[in-house]
Design a protein around this motif. Structure first.
Motif, PDB file in Angstrom:
ATOM      1  N   MET A 127       0.827  -1.204   0.000  1.00  0.00           N
ATOM      2  CA  MET A 127       0.000   0.000   0.000  1.00  0.00           C
ATOM      3  C   MET A 127       0.867   1.262   0.000  1.00  0.00           C
ATOM      4  N   ALA A 128       2.144   1.091   0.307  1.00  0.00           N
ATOM      5  CA  ALA A 128       3.068   2.234   0.304  1.00  0.00           C
ATOM      6  C   ALA A 128       3.560   2.506  -1.105  1.00  0.00           C
ATOM      7  N   ASP A 129       3.875   3.763  -1.386  1.00  0.00           N
ATOM      8  CA  ASP A 129       4.466   4.132  -2.674  1.00  0.00           C
ATOM      9  C   ASP A 129       5.937   3.737  -2.719  1.00  0.00           C
ATOM     10  N   VAL A 130       6.593   3.871  -1.566  1.00  0.00           N
ATOM     11  CA  VAL A 130       8.015   3.547  -1.451  1.00  0.00           C
ATOM     12  C   VAL A 130       8.211   2.634  -0.246  1.00  0.00           C
ATOM     13  N   VAL A 131       9.008   1.585  -0.420  1.00  0.00           N
ATOM     14  CA  VAL A 131       9.297   0.658   0.674  1.00  0.00           C
ATOM     15  C   VAL A 131      10.792   0.678   0.957  1.00  0.00           C
TER      16      VAL A 131
END
Length: 360
Positions: A127-131
């Motif tokens: 669900m995050a744009d960046v991990v």
């Protein structure tokens, strides 16, 4: 542009896991992040329900298009889904930091039940744009489980120290240096191992002895029954506060990063987990200025090889030979170079700068 971080109440925890997240939030604070309030752990589950409406109000009225919302895994999945839902309106960026993958931390990665849990955890991470993931080994695992976010490896967990802790470390290092200069005889290589010793089953069957020129020195929680099972090559020093550990382990020659139930090779869920996790022990040893010993297939192996600050082994029985072959002075010099970066939070800062689109 602001960073808003979901609180994990790291300050309420005194163990190594608490120290790791305290350091993460300290680095975020240096980036002038703001922590989103949440109910204390001591509150009842009914009081904790207030976290959700507060989070929703905060995001709707404070967060903007240019901002980033930061959360660390493990975290309440409902909270993360709420952050994702409100993003449709507020258009902010979501950054996920992976501290631990609980889905298979204690289980077999080939177990269908564990795999199902991992898919569920990966769905939330995605669900995050960046991990910000632990290391390059983690990439394949996340992509296999459907994560399409931008993936940035941190490389190693930093180990921040206060000025007082740095002074204590330097004093201990100087004392060790003087002791080595005065000692003209051959001494065994001293290997540090710190952490929760109760889960480190391999300790009772270490495949080497003092006769091979090695000693194991242990710090951490250990049940009385398990103390009796330790072989003579191991010396137990008890439990220290997190702030006291670096000054203790820096007097050793190496620090060992190992886990699992195997007598010689890595076995068991905790052992296999080393493939994908950045062990906090590795950051501790290197920040303390001593070379680290890691498993060949661990997530830490690439970092150790790149910076030439430790030894990489397939099995524990290789250790006596590897240590004899090692250029210890060079390994020590490189470990000291990495030490300063870890104490300043260099690696997480670098990953954050990439996530925020800043120049390196």
């Amino acid at each position: 542009m602001s960073i808003y971080a979901l609180s994990q109440r790291a300050g309420e925890t005194c163990d190594a896991a608490g120290k790791a997240m305290q350091d993460v939030f300290a680095v975020l604070a240096q980036k002038e992040s703001k922590t989103i309030w949440s109910m204390p752990k001591s509150c009842s589950k009914y009081m904790k329900i207030l976290d959700l409406p507060y989070l929703a109000c905060f995001l709707l009225f404070r967060a903007g298009k240019k901002d980033s919302i930061f959360f660390a895994i493990p975290e309440n999945h409902v909270k993360i889904k709420l952050v994702k839902a409100i993003k449709k309106v507020k258009k902010y960026q979501i950054i996920c930091f992976i501290n631990d993958l609980n889905a298979f931390r204690y289980g077999n990665a080939d177990d269908p039940i564990v795999q199902e849990k991992m898919r569920g955890e990966a769905q939330v991470i995605g669900m995050a744009d960046v991990v910000l993931m632990p290391n390059t080994n983690t990439r394949e695992l996340l992509e296999k489980n459907g994560v399409t976010s931008r993936l940035i490896p941190v490389g190693i967990w930093d180990y921040l120290m206060t000025e007082q802790e740095q002074k204590q470390l330097k004093t201990a290092q100087e004392q060790k240096k003087c002791a080595v200069q005065q000692d003209t005889g051959m001494q065994p290589a001293k290997i540090a191992f710190a952490g929760n010793l109760n889960k480190s089953e391999f300790l009772k069957s270490i495949p080497f002895s003092k006769d091979m020129g090695l000693e194991m020195h242990l710090w951490g929680k250990l049940e009385d029954k398990k103390k009796e099972e330790l072989p003579s090559v191991c010396e137990y020093h008890g439990v220290l506060k997190a702030a006291e550990v670096p000054a203790a382990v820096c007097t050793m020659d190496y620090g060992l990063v190992w886990d699992g139930t195997g007598k010689d090779e890595i076995e068991g869920g905790l052992g296999e987990y080393l493939k994908y996790n950045n062990s906090h022990k590795c950051g501790l040893y290197l920040a303390s200025g001593i070379p680290a010993i890691v498993w060949k297939h661990s997530g830490m192996a690439a970092f150790i090889k790149e910076h030439e600050c430790g030894i990489v082994i397939e099995r524990l029985s290789e250790l006596p030979g590897k240590i004899k072959q090692a250029d210890y002075e060079q390994l020590k010099k490189n470990a000291l170079l990495v030490s300063n970066q870890l104490q300043q939070g260099h690696y997480l800062k670098r990953a954050l700068e990439q996530a925020l689109g800043e120049k390196k």
